[in-house]
Design a protein around this motif. Structure first.
Motif, PDB file in Angstrom:
ATOM      1  N   SER A  32      48.820  28.567  43.885  1.00 39.01           N
ATOM      2  CA  SER A  32      49.057  28.155  42.519  1.00 39.01           C
ATOM      3  C   SER A  32      47.746  27.617  41.950  1.00 39.01           C
ATOM      4  O   SER A  32      46.767  27.475  42.651  1.00 39.01           O
ATOM      5  CB  SER A  32      50.147  27.078  42.478  1.00 39.01           C
ATOM      6  OG  SER A  32      50.495  26.754  41.162  1.00 39.01           O
ATOM      7  N   GLY A  33      47.697  27.354  40.668  1.00 42.16           N
ATOM      8  CA  GLY A  33      46.470  26.814  40.081  1.00 42.16           C
ATOM      9  C   GLY A  33      45.427  27.890  39.880  1.00 42.16           C
ATOM     10  O   GLY A  33      45.742  29.046  39.589  1.00 42.16           O
ATOM     11  N   CYS A  34      44.168  27.491  40.053  1.00 47.53           N
ATOM     12  CA  CYS A  34      43.048  28.401  39.821  1.00 47.53           C
ATOM     13  C   CYS A  34      43.220  29.659  40.667  1.00 47.53           C
ATOM     14  O   CYS A  34      43.244  29.589  41.890  1.00 47.53           O
ATOM     15  CB  CYS A  34      41.751  27.685  40.171  1.00 47.53           C
ATOM     16  SG  CYS A  34      40.292  28.729  40.105  1.00 47.53           S
ATOM     17  N   GLY A  35      43.310  30.829  40.002  1.00 48.84           N
ATOM     18  CA  GLY A  35      43.707  32.020  40.723  1.00 48.84           C
ATOM     19  C   GLY A  35      42.775  33.205  40.624  1.00 48.84           C
ATOM     20  O   GLY A  35      43.187  34.326  40.908  1.00 48.84           O
ATOM     21  N   ALA A  36      41.519  32.980  40.227  1.00 47.10           N
ATOM     22  CA  ALA A  36      40.598  34.111  40.088  1.00 47.10           C
ATOM     23  C   ALA A  36      39.226  33.736  40.621  1.00 47.10           C
ATOM     24  O   ALA A  36      38.844  32.566  40.651  1.00 47.10           O
ATOM     25  CB  ALA A  36      40.495  34.564  38.633  1.00 47.10           C
ATOM     26  N   ALA A  37      38.475  34.769  41.008  1.00 46.11           N
ATOM     27  CA  ALA A  37      37.157  34.572  41.609  1.00 46.11           C
ATOM     28  C   ALA A  37      36.115  35.424  40.892  1.00 46.11           C
ATOM     29  O   ALA A  37      36.396  36.551  40.477  1.00 46.11           O
ATOM     30  CB  ALA A  37      37.191  34.946  43.092  1.00 46.11           C
ATOM     31  N   ILE A  38      34.925  34.876  40.778  1.00 50.97           N
ATOM     32  CA  ILE A  38      33.761  35.646  40.346  1.00 50.97           C
ATOM     33  C   ILE A  38      33.245  36.384  41.581  1.00 50.97           C
ATOM     34  O   ILE A  38      32.914  35.746  42.588  1.00 50.97           O
ATOM     35  CB  ILE A  38      32.686  34.716  39.769  1.00 50.97           C
ATOM     36  CG1 ILE A  38      33.235  33.944  38.569  1.00 50.97           C
ATOM     37  CG2 ILE A  38      31.442  35.511  39.369  1.00 50.97           C
ATOM     38  CD1 ILE A  38      32.352  32.798  38.121  1.00 50.97           C
ATOM     39  N   VAL A  39      33.192  37.705  41.527  1.00 46.96           N
ATOM     40  CA  VAL A  39      32.882  38.524  42.698  1.00 46.96           C
ATOM     41  C   VAL A  39      31.707  39.445  42.371  1.00 46.96           C
ATOM     42  O   VAL A  39      31.740  40.174  41.375  1.00 46.96           O
ATOM     43  CB  VAL A  39      34.104  39.369  43.116  1.00 46.96           C
ATOM     44  CG1 VAL A  39      33.753  40.279  44.284  1.00 46.96           C
ATOM     45  CG2 VAL A  39      35.280  38.465  43.478  1.00 46.96           C
ATOM     46  N   GLY A  40      30.681  39.423  43.217  1.00 42.35           N
ATOM     47  CA  GLY A  40      29.576  40.338  42.987  1.00 42.35           C
ATOM     48  C   GLY A  40      28.360  39.998  43.815  1.00 42.35           C
ATOM     49  O   GLY A  40      28.398  39.138  44.701  1.00 42.35           O
TER      50      GLY A  40
END
Length: 356
Positions: free
Chosen positions: A301-309
């Motif tokens: 739950s909560g923060c659910g995304a990532a910066i990927v690269g």
């Protein structure tokens, strides 16, 4: 706006005090379970890596106590700032002010506060009164921590009291970080916090939130700084980073992921709903926009995304947010200590950063 005009941004990491550390998302690992030793090691890794600040999260039902941990880790660190989450529903503000001042003395001025608009465990307040209580708590804390006499006649507390004998290291209240997307939460932030935190979303949505919160604060004669909380996966190449993201989800059972999300105390909040909507709008491979992967939200739950690269892509994404008006980043990755090291080596030296 150039970096020199805007000044440095704050780059924070995250210590998993709430049983939120994994090698494979949704698969419990006893070696990564919240404990004094494990969470201490994450903080020390972040300090060694050069991060400015570290979020010490709080959840009543999960992990270990944040306030006790903050006091202990303050004695083992020298430079990194400590962003201690406090749950308003579980606190009596004058005593909380005394605890904050004491820990800030131990940390010699390195303490900051993340206000959480929580219920008292076992009770349930409607949104509007709960956020009104949160505003009152923030106002009480600021008055007492600024060393001023408090005369407060509110809906939830009626207090006439001098500040405690112990003062913060600077004699002033530390900055209050706070987040929430509902109208009541936004109003509370505009009225009383210093740094408004948001979770990942598309760049258009982020710009919209910043504009809305800037106007709301101005209506109260105030200004806000803005913080962005996200996970991050950085590798030498984008292909490697995306492969690692896929690996994180490779053992996740969908039902287990749903149970993890449902256990969180904020599982029904507007912010969590927005993270679900972002996930549902993503492409088949989970990317809501370039280099923004929503797969993490399938298992928390909560923060659910990532910066990927790769390092250039991650840096460019952070720079884009900075150009939009973000002043602080709270980053994390799985497992937290290892990902802190990777970000510290590949991206952090290329950012103009310092504590807010």
């Amino acid at each position: 706006m150039s970096d020199s005009t805007r000044g440095p941004c704050e780059i924070s990491w995250f210590s998993a005090l709430c049983d939120d550390d994994y090698e494979f998302l949704g698969v419990p690992d006893l070696k990564l379970k919240s404990s004094w030793e494990h969470c201490r090691d994450i903080v020390q890794q972040a300090e060694t890596g050069g991060f400015d600040n570290i979020l010490l999260p709080s959840g009543y039902a999960l992990g270990i106590d944040t306030t006790a941990f903050a006091a202990a880790i303050a004695t083992l660190t020298r430079q990194i700032h400590l962003l201690m989450a406090v749950r308003v529903g579980e606190s009596w503000p004058p005593q909380l002010a005394r605890q904050i001042a004491t820990i800030d003395q131990i940390a010699r001025g390195r303490l900051k506060i993340n206000i959480i608009s929580s219920d008292l465990p076992g009770e349930k307040l409607a949104s509007a009164p709960r956020y009104q209580r949160t505003v009152e708590a923030m106002q009480i804390l600021k008055t007492l921590l600024n060393g001023e006499h408090l005369s407060h006649q509110g809906e939830f507390w009626k207090l006439d009291v001098d500040p405690a004998g112990v003062k913060t290291f600077s004699g002033k209240a530390p900055p209050l970080y706070f987040g929430g997307l509902s109208p009541d939460a936004r109003d509370a932030a505009a009225r009383a916090c210093d740094v408004y935190l948001m979770w990942p979303d598309t760049k258009e949505k982020v710009a919209e939130i910043i504009a809305d919160m800037t106007k709301r604060a101005a209506d109260y004669g105030r200004t806000l700084k803005f913080g962005y909380r996200a996970h991050v996966i950085v590798r030498d190449t984008e292909t490697e980073a995306r492969a690692y993201a896929d690996r994180l989800l490779s053992k996740l059972d969908a039902e287990e992921g749903a149970q993890i999300r449902a256990k969180s105390l904020d599982a029904t909040s507007m912010g969590v709903a927005a993270q679900a909507a972002l996930r549902e709008s993503a492409s088949d491979d989970g990317y809501a926009e370039e280099n923004l992967w929503t797969g993490v939200g399938r298992a928390r739950s909560g923060c659910g995304a990532a910066i990927v690269g790769d390092p250039d892509q991650v840096l460019a994404k952070l720079q884009m947010y900075r150009d939009m008006g973000i002043d602080a980043f709270i980053l994390s990755g799985y497992p937290h200590a290892a990902e802190a090291d990777l970000f510290a080596r590949h991206v952090l030296p290329r950012i103009d950063h310092a504590p807010l």
